[in-house]
Structure formats: structure tokens, C-alpha cells
Enzyme design. Structure first.
Site, PDB file in Angstrom:
ATOM      1  N   SER A 244       0.845  -1.200   0.000  1.00 54.36           N
ATOM      2  CA  SER A 244       0.000   0.000   0.000  1.00 54.36           C
ATOM      3  C   SER A 244       0.879   1.247   0.000  1.00 54.36           C
ATOM      4  CB  SER A 244      -0.931  -0.005   1.215  1.00 54.36           C
ATOM      5  OG  SER A 244      -0.198  -0.008   2.422  1.00 54.36           O
ATOM      6  N   GLU A 245       0.383   2.298  -0.635  1.00 49.53           N
ATOM      7  CA  GLU A 245       1.129   3.562  -0.738  1.00 49.53           C
ATOM      8  C   GLU A 245       0.196   4.711  -0.379  1.00 49.53           C
ATOM      9  OE1 GLU A 245       4.313   4.060  -1.393  1.00 49.53           O
ATOM     10  OE2 GLU A 245       5.062   2.263  -2.404  1.00 49.53           O
TER      11      GLU A 245
END
Length: 274
Positions: A244-245
């Protein structure tokens, strides 16, 4: 896109936790509190500078339950990952462990975290140099000291992540969110889309184009096999993988909540597959 400076320091204040993002003593104290409440078993894998690199696992793991690994804090300026994992633990009830084997690497790069900068104190990138050769992990010239420790325990980590690996990262340059995802499909499936949407509830989803020279479409960089930790574990046999970013240009507490939300959704989707 301008490249990240690995030694630029980023810190924020969290109203949720009433401390600075790089307050490592507060982080470890709160982690210990939750590990004790939940009965998590801590296993020291090695030392990252003056700090232990520990794997936490839910008690009484069972062979007939899915096993997932959640990791955070590979890059020290991506502080909402570790704090989001801690927020998730704060909300967690131990009854969940009767359904799923949970393993956690809450803070892989403590020396970077403490300084608020990307690399560890030796100037190494802890999310590179994970090479798979003849079914075994090996290091290369890009492997960090933390990476060497993780590679030495690759069998343990492969077993812990057989039903999925989620690693929580951030992109300090962006105001939009996106994910890297790995599935045994030609195109992103519902699993990838739901995890992207868990972040999209908090932030705008990145537009189609290139991010770090990778093609992003509908907020997803799909099946991008590099020498990162998550790609390594998928190569080793994890059935799915996600990185995830969250966007570092947005509110720090919102990023904490978004990281906690994607961890929760990852657990829910794993259980829904049973």
C-alpha cells in the site's frame, strides 16, 4: 517526478497518539502494550542497529487456518505504516486468532524511522536486494543489514505469508494514493480493487500514468516483480501480495487511519476466501 532524497527528514505530529511520528520509544511502548494484551509471541530475528528486529505472531497458530504477514516501516520517512499497524492492533480482539494466523513485522527500519529518513543509518534501502535463486533467498550488493536478517529467516516468513503478504508503505511526494498488487491473474481482480478502495475512502486515487517508472492503472501497479520484500515473498509462494502507498502530502492522522483500514480489509478478504 523528482526522486526522493533518502536522507531528507520527514516528521509529523499525530493527534491520535499525541506524539511525533518518529517517537520510537513511544511506538515501542505502545506496541509492547498491545502485544501483551493480545498475547502476541515476539521472536527476535536480529538487531537493526541498537533496536531488535522482531516478528510478532498470534498465539496457538493452527495449520488449518490461513496465514498472513503484515509488515511496515521499511522506509523511515513512511511512518504512518507502523503507526497504522499499531492503530489496527488497538482495535483488534484476540478472538480473531481462532480464524487466522497473523504475523507482524511492525518496524523493519527503526534507525531510519527514528531519524525520519528513508534509508537506515548505514545508508541502505531495506526494501531492496531480496533475490530468489533456486528456490532460496540470497542477498546481493543492494541488500541492507535488515534485509540480510529477513533473508536468513525466509522459510519462517514464507510460512507466515502463505495466504498473503501486505506491506505498508507511503509515497512522501504525492497527494494521491495507489497500491502495488500481486495476484495469479492477468489483470487485477476483486482482491486488488477492494484494497485500493480501502485507501480510496481516505484519499484521491492516483491517475493513470507512471509512478517510479511503473505503469499505474486505476490506482494499481499490477504484478511488478522487482527485488522488494513483498515481490520476494510472492515468488516464494505467498498466494497474493499488496504494497500500500499512502500519500505523504496528506494529513498524517488520515494516513494512519488509512493504513489501519487496509490492514483490516486485508484480513477480512483473507477470511472471506475460506
Amino acid at each position: 517526478m523528482s526522486s526522493r532524497d533518502p536522507f531528507q527528514s520527514f516528521t509529523w505530529h499525530s493527534d491520535i497518539f499525541s506524539c511525533q511520528s518518529n517517537d520510537i520509544s513511544s511506538f515501542y511502548a505502545r506496541l509492547e502494550e498491545q502485544a501483551s494484551r493480545l498475547g502476541l509471541q515476539a521472536r527476535k530475528l536480529g538487531d537493526a542497529g541498537p533496536h531488535p528486529l522482531e516478528l510478532y505472531q498470534s498465539p496457538a497458530q493452527k495449520a488449518d487456518q490461513p496465514s498472513i504477514l503484515i509488515s511496515a516501516g521499511f522506509h523511515g520517512e513512511e511512518a504512518a505504516g507502523p503507526w497504522g499497524l499499531l492503530y489496527f492492533l488497538n482495535e483488534l480482539e484476540p478472538e480473531l486468532f481462532g480464524q487466522i494466523n497473523l504475523s507482524l513485522l511492525p518496524l523493519v527500519n527503526p534507525t531510519g524511522f527514528k531519524r525520519g529518513h528513508r534509508f537506515n543509518k548505514l545508508g541502505q534501502n531495506p526494501n531492496r536486494g531480496f533475490v530468489l535463486e533456486n528456490g532460496r533467498g540470497r542477498s546481493n550488493q543492494d541488500t541492507s543489514s535488515e534485509g540480510e536478517i529477513l533473508l536468513a529467516h525466509s522459510q519462517l516468513l514464507a510460512a507466515a505469508s502463505k495466504d498473503g503478504i501486505l506491506t505498508c508503505h507511503e509515497d512522501v511526494l504525492l497527494t494521491d494514493t495507489y497500491i502495488y498488487s500481486f495476484e495469479a491473474n492477468q489483470h487485477p481482480g476483486q482482491f486488488s480493487r477492494e484494497l485500493r478502495d480501502a485507501l480510496g475512502h481516505y484519499f484521491p486515487i492516483a491517475q493513470d500514468g507512471l509512478i517510479d517508472d511503473c505503469p499505474v492503472q486505476d490506482g494499481i501497479i499490477f504484478n511488478h516483480f522487482d527485488l522488494s520484500f513483498e515481490a520476494f515473498l510472492v515468488r516464494l509462494g505467498a498466494s497474493v501480495g499488496v504494497c500500500s502507498e499512502t500519500p505523504g502530502q496528506q494529513s498524517f492522522d488520515q494516513r494512519i487511519l488509512a493504513n489501519a483500514a487496509i490492514i483490516k480489509r486485508f484480513v477480512e478478504l483473507t477470511l472471506a476466501k475460506r
